[in-house]
Write an enzyme that holds these catalytic residues in place. Structure first.
Site, PDB file in Angstrom:
ATOM      1  N   HIS A 341       9.293  -1.786   1.113  1.00 40.33           N
ATOM      2  CA  HIS A 341       8.965  -2.594  -0.059  1.00 40.33           C
ATOM      3  C   HIS A 341       8.545  -1.762  -1.266  1.00 40.33           C
ATOM      4  O   HIS A 341       8.920  -2.061  -2.383  1.00 40.33           O
ATOM      5  CB  HIS A 341       7.828  -3.545   0.326  1.00 40.33           C
ATOM      6  CG  HIS A 341       7.458  -4.520  -0.741  1.00 40.33           C
ATOM      7  ND1 HIS A 341       8.370  -5.389  -1.291  1.00 40.33           N
ATOM      8  CD2 HIS A 341       6.269  -4.771  -1.355  1.00 40.33           C
ATOM      9  CE1 HIS A 341       7.762  -6.138  -2.204  1.00 40.33           C
ATOM     10  NE2 HIS A 341       6.497  -5.773  -2.273  1.00 40.33           N
ATOM     11  N   ARG A 376      -0.734   1.103  -1.376  1.00 42.03           N
ATOM     12  CA  ARG A 376      -0.925   0.341  -2.607  1.00 42.03           C
ATOM     13  C   ARG A 376      -1.641  -0.978  -2.343  1.00 42.03           C
ATOM     14  O   ARG A 376      -1.290  -1.711  -1.417  1.00 42.03           O
ATOM     15  CB  ARG A 376       0.442   0.048  -3.227  1.00 42.03           C
ATOM     16  CG  ARG A 376       0.392  -0.847  -4.443  1.00 42.03           C
ATOM     17  CD  ARG A 376       1.794  -1.261  -4.850  1.00 42.03           C
ATOM     18  NE  ARG A 376       2.407  -2.116  -3.864  1.00 42.03           N
ATOM     19  CZ  ARG A 376       3.058  -3.243  -4.141  1.00 42.03           C
ATOM     20  NH1 ARG A 376       3.183  -3.639  -5.379  1.00 42.03           N
ATOM     21  NH2 ARG A 376       3.605  -3.956  -3.188  1.00 42.03           N
TER      22      ARG A 376
END
Ligand SMILES: Cc1cc2nc3c(=O)[nH]c(=O)nc-3n(C[C@H](O)[C@H](O)[C@H](O)COP(=O)(O)OP(=O)(O)OC[C@H]3O[C@@H](n4cnc5c(N)ncnc54)[C@H](O)[C@@H]3O)c2cc1C
Length: 525
Positions: A341, A376
């Site tokens: 992703h 993240r």
């Protein structure tokens, strides 16, 4: 071979996602040229973002709290000054986006509505119509950019190489996608901003558009830029498992809304693994799902109770993906699997967005700014793109504008140009590379698998890269990921090794790597 030469109108920006367009808008009225392979906005991850932008604009929220969550998610490798700087500038950038026309959701009193996503301590994600944030923001920016006279948009053009002279980046070599026989165009520029996005297309199962496949990372590394943190790859836990390429995504906001993860017996297994259940950090959820789906045990995202039929209105993108696959999410659970992703690694930049190469700035997912560390925090990437775009524009705007810079006069000798004849697009080699990355550099890694991957990447490169600079950029990016992953003998954030499952406090440092170092690791694999 004949070569076309073009002088960019102002700063050259390669890539037209959020990072590229926001840089261009913030540079205005200083001129710039933005290159996009497709019509602007098509083929960019930015337009596919579902959740929204994380920013501390809600009542009671603070930049400090947002920075704390970012640092915690990043598993020991976040640059804390960068994190606080970025979260502190978040509100101003949200107001910029509103000025450019982004139609963020508001409550009846006009306050911005914010969703909750995993590992955020509060509702913090500014959104549009549930899951339409990326499309709506990009539409607003594209309209504004097309109406801004200082911005020249060049569409249908892809870049394969940065042009350097004496260690300085002085432009780029581009080609028209529609004409494989066309001579390369050398576009000279006083400043170059790389904004080519992430690496998803290097993986067989990814949520990213296919064009986003490590090209910018590869070309910057080949030009000599220092690269950072490439082993850290984020896998989204809930790609919709319907055998589509790219893999459609079921946004994390659904779990924020109360959707659950269940196995084939309807058991909510995440609480067996982490007290935060479905809202545990992404890497933990992704591994828990991977442990099941990789042994053919299905996992489902169950939105029936928490969202029900409202999914069609509140999350139209996800609902549409389901309907196209013959699933009614109001009455049926959605089959999910992890999918590549986001890339935490990239071109190392400083706080102004400067790379290690003079003349080259980088912005957006192609960078490693220090904000994300090893993992993240959800919806921090759109934030990073706009914050650094504004900083880069400010940095460049302070430089003198030379009307007729000498870069066009002397064509750089490096990198070598394509030979004559059509460029090869080695489809089978690309497919093999993507499978290898999925298998050996995926959610769970081992030394043996990563060595196999490095050897295969080298073979593919030797056979196919001479006919395709684009493929060389892909194998270069893949080499940087695999070499850094092999070198890190621990598990941390988006890098999990079966043979080193623990986090090693002695390795709590960021990875800095050059292509030469990565190739040396590959040579001994
Ligand atoms: C499905 C999905 C959902 C997401 N949801 C969220 C979210 O809710 N919140 C969040 O913060 N983040 C989200 N992300 C991540 C976020 O969208 C990206 O990190 C961010 O949009 C990257 O922006 P960018 O401008 O750097 O790259 P992109 O938007 O990917 O743009 C890159 C541009 O570079 C161009 N390009 C690529 N190679 C070349 C080349 N060789 N030459 C010329 N041009 C080139 C591309 O065509 C494109 O125009 C999501 C990502 C995906 C895929």
């Amino acid at each position: 071979m004949t070569q076309n030469v073009l002088e960019a109108a102002g700063t050259l920006i390669i890539g037209a996602g959020l990072a590229g367009l926001f840089t261009a808008l913030k540079l205005s009225p200083r001129p710039c040229t933005v290159l996009s392979p497709e019509p602007v906005g098509v083929g960019a991850s930015s337009a596919w973002a579902q959740g929204g932008i994380a920013a501390a604009v809600g009542l009671g929220d603070t930049a400090e709290a947002h920075a704390r969550d970012t640092v915690l998610a990043g598993a020991g490798l976040v640059d804390e000054d960068i994190a606080l700087g970025v979260t502190s500038e978040g509100a101003a950038r949200i107001f910029d986006l509103l000025d450019y026309g982004a139609p963020f959701d508001r409550d009846s009193e006009g306050r911005l509505l914010q969703s909750k996503e995993a590992a955020h301590s509060t509702n913090r994600v500014v959104r549009v119509s549930g899951d339409q944030a990326g499309r709506a923001i990009m539409d607003a920016l594209i309209r504004t950019a097309r109406d801004t006279p200082s911005i020249t948009l060049l569409e249908g053009v892809v870049v394969d190489d940065l042009a350097t002279r004496d260690g300085q980046v002085v432009g780029a070599f581009a080609r028209q996608i529609a004409d494989p026989m066309a001579a390369p165009i050398y576009i000279s520029a006083q400043e170059v901003v790389l904004a080519t996005g992430g690496i998803g297309g290097l993986y067989a199962v990814s949520t990213n558009p296919g064009r986003v496949r490590g090209q910018g990372l590869g070309m910057a590394a080949r030009a000599g830029a220092t690269i950072a943190d490439t082993e850290f790859v984020q896998f989204h836990p809930t790609g919709i498992a319907v055998d589509r390429d790219p893999c459609p995504l079921a946004t994390e906001a659904l779990r924020g809304h109360g959707a659950t993860l269940i196995d084939e017996n309807g058991h909510r297994f995440m609480f067996d693994i982490d007290p935060a259940g479905e809202l545990a950090p992404r890497d933990i959820v992704a591994r828990a799902i991977h442990a099941r789906t990789s042994t053919d045990r299905p996992v489902f995202l169950d939105t029936r109770q928490a969202v029900g039929a409202a999914i069609y209105e509140e999350f139209p993108t996800v609902a549409q993906y389901c309907v196209e696959a013959g699933i009614d999410p109001a009455t049926q659970p959605i089959p999910v699997r992890p999918a590549q992703h986001y890339h935490m690694g990239g071109i190392l930049t400083d706080a102004r967005g400067r790379s290690s190469l003079p003349g080259l700035w980088a912005c957006g997912e192609v960078t490693a700014t220090g904000l994300h560390g090893a993992n993240r925090l959800a919806s921090n990437s759109l934030l990073e793109a706009v914050v650094f775009a504004a900083r880069i524009a400010e940095d460049i705007a302070a430089l003198p504008l030379t009307a007729d810079h000498e870069a066009t006069q002397a064509i750089p000798l490096e990198p070598p140009l394509h030979g004559p004849g059509p460029r090869q697009d080695p489809h089978e080699a690309v497919a093999t590379l993507r499978k290898v990355m999925d298998r050996h550099l995926g959610v769970v890694r081992t030394a043996e698998g990563m060595r196999t991957a490095l050897r295969t990447i080298a073979e593919l490169e030797e056979t196919h890269a001479p006919g395709s600079r684009a493929f060389l950029n892909m194998t270069t990016a893949a080499t940087l990921i695999a070499a850094a992953a092999l070198r890190r003998t621990e598990s941390r954030g988006g890098h999990f090794r079966d043979d080193f499952p623990e986090t090693d406090p002695a390795q709590a440092h960021r990875t800095l790597i050059t292509l030469a170092q990565a190739l040396a690791i590959r040579a001994t694999a």
